[in-house]
Design a protein around this motif. Structure first.
Motif, short mmCIF file in Angstrom:
data_model
loop_
_atom_site.label_atom_id
_atom_site.label_comp_id
_atom_site.label_asym_id
_atom_site.label_seq_id
_atom_site.Cartn_x
_atom_site.Cartn_y
_atom_site.Cartn_z
N LYS A 1 27.36 -0.14 16.61
CA LYS A 1 26.17 -1.50 17.22
C LYS A 1 24.62 -0.57 17.01
N HIS A 2 24.70 0.80 16.04
CA HIS A 2 23.02 1.13 15.93
C HIS A 2 23.00 0.15 14.68
N VAL A 3 21.04 0.18 14.59
CA VAL A 3 20.87 -0.65 13.35
C VAL A 3 21.64 -0.08 11.66
N GLU A 4 22.10 -0.69 10.97
CA GLU A 4 21.96 0.23 10.04
C GLU A 4 21.55 0.13 8.14
N TYR A 5 20.49 0.41 8.79
CA TYR A 5 19.37 0.13 8.32
C TYR A 5 18.62 1.38 7.98
N PRO A 6 18.04 2.21 7.46
CA PRO A 6 16.81 3.38 6.88
C PRO A 6 15.52 2.63 7.80
N VAL A 7 14.75 3.63 8.27
CA VAL A 7 14.28 3.86 9.04
C VAL A 7 13.14 2.40 9.26
N VAL A 8 12.39 2.21 7.92
CA VAL A 8 11.22 1.42 7.83
C VAL A 8 11.19 0.33 8.23
N LEU A 9 12.58 -0.36 7.66
CA LEU A 9 13.66 -1.84 8.60
C LEU A 9 13.52 -1.64 9.68
N GLY A 10 13.82 -0.42 10.44
CA GLY A 10 14.65 -0.29 11.83
C GLY A 10 13.30 -0.71 12.25
N GLU A 11 12.22 -0.07 11.97
CA GLU A 11 11.15 0.07 12.40
C GLU A 11 10.14 -1.46 12.50
N VAL A 12 10.42 -1.82 11.39
CA VAL A 12 10.31 -3.50 11.34
C VAL A 12 11.08 -4.27 12.20
N MET A 13 11.81 -4.38 11.99
CA MET A 13 12.20 -4.57 13.04
C MET A 13 11.60 -4.82 14.41
N GLN A 14 12.00 -3.68 15.25
CA GLN A 14 11.94 -3.47 16.25
C GLN A 14 9.84 -3.95 16.48
#
Length: 441
Positions: A82-95
């Protein structure tokens, strides 16, 4: 004594030619929003409605499924899958956008809609930026080729399925920086692009091959060092502080089985010997390696050094065709590079038609699959696979034309205008230092 220095026009004067393209890109971003309006007004809550209106997006459901309403990506206390399955830049955009949505809306459902709206505005800005950067890369002679990126039907249909336009803007920025011989900036943008979506890694190979042919090693090494540094800066904190969340993308990519859009799915579905039975990860890796070897031989043996955009296009197309999954939004990766590689409208239009058919076919196919099993609304296997192979064949046709242009440079419409390599940077007008050809022109 007169100075030979030519005064540079003011910034406003230089920006004026790009204004219409920016407006067209904004129009494309708006049309992409309207395409998903049936879902935006409530259709997301019914899968049948989502698929029959062709308005699916990952943005809305992942707000709930990845616990963005309550948790931070990578640091979330959730099961590994259930963790975000994308590299970190996209994860932080989502955040960042989930934080804003939480501040604006107290209700979780309203937050998800707001999260979608904010994300779409940002992606629209990325599309405009990508179009303007592509126009700058193409140069004044072919600036209007960027209209394909702004208004191609497939771009409008696929723009907001996922966050791919972020990597698109970074990739175009990298190309422009390289073209302007700003290697450190090019490397930083390349590193950030790879930390956003994995596909820009294919451009490293393109740069390496042309460096090998021209022996311009210092710019290449500076760019690679800057790319590695930028990637490490944004990744290391998460590797140290949130290892499980960080590695989710890489584990998911490695363990993922064959999925929608991939030609390997056809072979599995039809039970082909070897192609339908062997490990897809191995098959995909070997197939990609063979194609990349062919691109390397072509680059080093061609009578004239290929253009950077041509090699980037071939490498990226090879990556997509051999991948375990080929999602509808992957078309966003290829459009600008296909146009820069060979701005001839006929094969591009043929490919666009195939991509449009695939966009509609995948949602109709999902209607007929479990758990919906709505055969009255959907399509079957054979009809769906015509769309899968339509993409493969039309991209292969475009690749064949690019290969022909490389082997016969006089057929290259970009070079017919007296341009060597508008994207090449240090490769532009560079002499050969190493080739596989018996003679070089």
């Amino acid at each position: 004594m007169k100075s030979s220095t030519v005064a540079r026009p003011p910034l406003i004067a230089r920006a004026v030619p790009y204004l219409p393209l920016g407006l067209f890109a904004a129009l494309g971003a708006t049309l992409a929003y309207l395409v998903r309006l049936p879902c935006r007004t409530g259709g997301w809550n019914d899968q049948v409605s989502t698929y029959t209106n062709f308005c699916y997006t990952d943005i809305y459901p992942l707000y709930f499924d990845r616990q963005l309403a309550t948790e931070n990506p990578y640091f979330a206390t959730v099961p590994f899958d259930k963790h975000v399955e994308y590299p970190v830049v996209l994860g932080e955009v989502m955040q960042a956008f989930s934080w804003i949505a939480r501040l604006l809306e107290p209700d979780e459902v309203a937050q998800a809609v707001r999260f979608y709206d904010i994300t779409v505005v940002f992606l629209g800005i990325c599309l405009v930026a990508g179009v303007l950067l592509m126009a700058a890369v193409a140069g004044p002679v072919r600036r209007w080729d960027a209209l394909w990126y702004a208004l191609a039907p497939t771009v409008i249909l696929a723009a907001y399925i996922n966050w791919d336009l972020v990597a698109g803007a970074l990739s175009m920025g990298m190309l422009l920086a390289w073209a302007r011989k700003r290697q450190v900036l090019a490397g930083v943008l390349l590193g950030l692009a790879i930390a956003t979506k994995f596909y820009p890694l294919m451009f490293v190979g393109a740069l390496f091959l042309l460096t090998l042919r021209t022996a311009r090693w210092r710019p290449f090494l500076v760019t690679m060092a800057a790319a590695a540094g930028a990637w490490l800066v944004v990744n290391v904190p998460f590797m140290v502080l949130a290892w499980d969340g960080w590695r989710r993308f890489y584990v998911f990519s490695q363990e993922r089985g064959v999925d929608w859009g991939s030609p390997w799915l056809f072979f599995q579905n039809k039970g082909w010997p070897v192609l339908g039975e062997a490990d897809v990860s191995v098959l995909g890796t070997v197939s990609l390696a063979v194609l990349c070897l062919g691109i390397a031989v072509l680059t080093l043996a061609a009578p004239r050094r290929p253009r950077l955009a041509q090699i980037c296009f071939l490498a990226l197309a090879a990556f997509m065709m051999t991948n375990k999954v080929w999602s509808p939004q992957f078309v966003l990766w290829l459009v600008p590079f296909a146009v820069l590689a060979r701005p001839n409208w006929k094969p591009i239009a043929l490919w666009q038609l195939a991509e449009i058919w695939y966009f509609f076919a995948i949602w109709l196919y999902l209607l007929s699959q479990p758990p919906l099993s709505r055969n009255d609304l959907g399509i079957g296997d054979d009809t769906y696979f015509t769309a899968v192979w339509g993409r493969v064949i039309t991209i292969a046709i475009m690749m064949a034309f690019v290969v022909r242009d490389i082997l016969r440079p006089g057929k290259d419409v970009v070079r017919q205008a007296g341009v060597d390599d508008q994207v090449g940077g240090v490769f532009d007008d560079a002499s050969d230092r190493f080739t596989l050809a018996s003679s070089s022109r």
